[in-house]
Every structure is written in C-alpha cells, then in structure tokens.
Enzyme design. Sequence first.
Site, PDB file in Angstrom:
ATOM      1  N   GLU A  44       0.833  -1.206   0.000  1.00 35.01           N
ATOM      2  CA  GLU A  44       0.000   0.000   0.000  1.00 35.01           C
ATOM      3  C   GLU A  44       0.872   1.263   0.000  1.00 35.01           C
ATOM      4  OE1 GLU A  44      -4.306   1.507   1.676  1.00 35.01           O
ATOM      5  OE2 GLU A  44      -3.187   0.054   2.872  1.00 35.01           O
ATOM      6  N   TYR A 128      -0.503  -7.483  -1.932  1.00 33.83           N
ATOM      7  CA  TYR A 128      -1.484  -6.650  -1.241  1.00 33.83           C
ATOM      8  C   TYR A 128      -2.838  -7.080  -1.778  1.00 33.83           C
ATOM      9  CZ  TYR A 128      -4.117  -2.499   0.199  1.00 33.83           C
ATOM     10  OH  TYR A 128      -5.060  -1.656   0.733  1.00 33.83           O
ATOM     11  N   ASP A 167      -0.176  -8.244   3.024  1.00 33.18           N
ATOM     12  CA  ASP A 167      -1.475  -7.971   3.623  1.00 33.18           C
ATOM     13  C   ASP A 167      -2.495  -8.788   2.845  1.00 33.18           C
ATOM     14  OD1 ASP A 167      -3.913  -6.989   4.429  1.00 33.18           O
ATOM     15  OD2 ASP A 167      -3.505  -4.902   3.882  1.00 33.18           O
ATOM     16  N   ASN A 169      -5.600  -9.370   3.814  1.00 32.76           N
ATOM     17  CA  ASN A 169      -6.952  -8.861   4.038  1.00 32.76           C
ATOM     18  C   ASN A 169      -7.943  -9.963   4.415  1.00 32.76           C
ATOM     19  OD1 ASN A 169      -7.466  -6.024   4.015  1.00 32.76           O
ATOM     20  ND2 ASN A 169      -6.715  -5.958   1.907  1.00 32.76           N
ATOM     21  N   HIS A 266      -1.614  -1.099  10.345  1.00 27.03           N
ATOM     22  CA  HIS A 266      -0.811  -2.323  10.320  1.00 27.03           C
ATOM     23  C   HIS A 266       0.479  -2.179  11.120  1.00 27.03           C
ATOM     24  CE1 HIS A 266      -3.052  -4.359   7.014  1.00 27.03           C
ATOM     25  NE2 HIS A 266      -3.371  -3.105   6.720  1.00 27.03           N
TER      26      HIS A 266
END
Length: 275
Positions: A44, A128, A167, A169, A266
């Site tokens: 990100e 990501y 990440d 998610n 995070h």
Amino acid sequence: MKFISWNIDSLNAALTSDSARALLSREVIKSIQVHDADVIAIQETKLSAKGPTKKHVEALETAFPSYNIVWRSSEEPARKSYAGTMFLYKNHLEPEVHYPSIGAPTTMDAEGRMITLEFEDFYLTQVYTPNAGDGLRRLADRQLWDIQYSNYLADLDEKKPVLATGDYNVAHKEIDLANPKNNRRSPGFTDEEREGFTNLLNKGFTDTFRHINGDVEGMYTWWAQRAKTSKINNSGWRIDYWLVSNRLAGQVRKSEMIDSGPRQDHTPILMEIDI
C-alpha cells in the site's frame, strides 16, 4: 535470513509529512531498521505510476542504506496512487525481479499488488490482496483473485520453494481477530474469504506464525484507524502473514510482529528462516 513485511498505508505520508501520524510511522521505520533485515516488503505504497520521487528515494536510502529498491504502482485503467508494492533488498543480493499478472478480474492486475523476487533456491513474493470493500461489493472479484493467486503460488512451488508475505486482508480463524461474532459478514472475515485462505494453505503452504506460536490469542497485525481505542483495547485482526512452502516449515526460526507502538493500522511482521 531475515525478512520483514509491512503495509505502510502511504509511503509518501510516512516519509515526507509532518503530521502526528507520519511521525509515528517514522518511529516504526526506526523499529524496522534495528532488525537489519535482508529483505523488506512494503504494501500500500500509494505512489503514482511514475513510482517514488527523488525525495522518496533519498529518504529510503537514508533510512535503509545499502539496499536496492524495486517497486510497482497502480497504472491505468486502475485508480491512480492506489495500492502498490515495493521491495528493499540488500545490495549484495541479486534476485531476478518479476511483476506477475495472474489473470485477476477487473483492474486488479493493474493495481501494483504483487512483486516476486526469484533467488537461486527460492521465490520470495509479496501481495497486497484486494479488500472485499464496503458492503462486500468486491467480494465476488476477491474470490476470483484468491483462486488465481493460490494457483500462482502453487505454480511457483512446483519450480522451487516459496516464501510469500503481505497484507492478505483476511483473518483466517476466529482466534485471528478480537471480535469474531460481531464481524461475521465484515470484509476480511466472510466465510468466502476464509475458505479462500484455507484453500491456499491446502495447496502446500504453512502459516508460519501459527506454526511457531501455536494457538496464542490476542496477537494481531492490524487495528482500525476509525476506532480511536482499537489499539488501546487490542481490538485487532491478524491479516498480515508470512507463508512458506510446507517443506520449508521446519526451517522457520521466528515469525512474529514488530511492536509499532501507539500507531494504529498495520504493524510490521518479521520472519527468520534458515535458507
């Protein structure tokens, strides 16, 4: 070798802003520096399609001297200054850099979500993963992404062992978030997303945090910024992972979070492995 992964939530903000949050981000960067990792994966980044500016590069070189930098940004037709990933690796290392497209739906392949470093004896890849979005509007596309991504890792694994991070998610199991009952259909804890992560592991991969630490509770990698007391109350989620090919699991020596202090969002995650 030692590896660190962190969703930074805007590289520009972390490196160039003077906001209170940016100052907290730079404290996290100091925490990362102490570990002297061989490779640092960043998600990100939210950089433009042109990538890091001269100012960004100078700040990174000051914080992490003797590292090479490779990056991938969101490009048209995807949103501008969205998603994005970056690797910093020590300059004595000489990986081949790949920017994979996995046949993902909509604009996901153009959003700068993946970079893979190919070393002589293993792959190191970061991701990501797309969020299912408010109202789960992107859940169907997310499910397709999960299928394509797991197939990509499995294909790599047929060639040489894989280290995968980022990440993702998704909180895989109830133990991976503080309030599972209240989040049953929240993005990141739907049955569909959890099943997608299970299917990924079933293709031959190990969640190194659980492998090393067992069923320890209350250990998270993300706390919502919108809830001011989320970190104070440890109302978090574990959605950032270090995965390895099953045949490497016995070589993992450490898999843990790096303390990010009062900064919400995070926290970095660290893995040490004999490889």
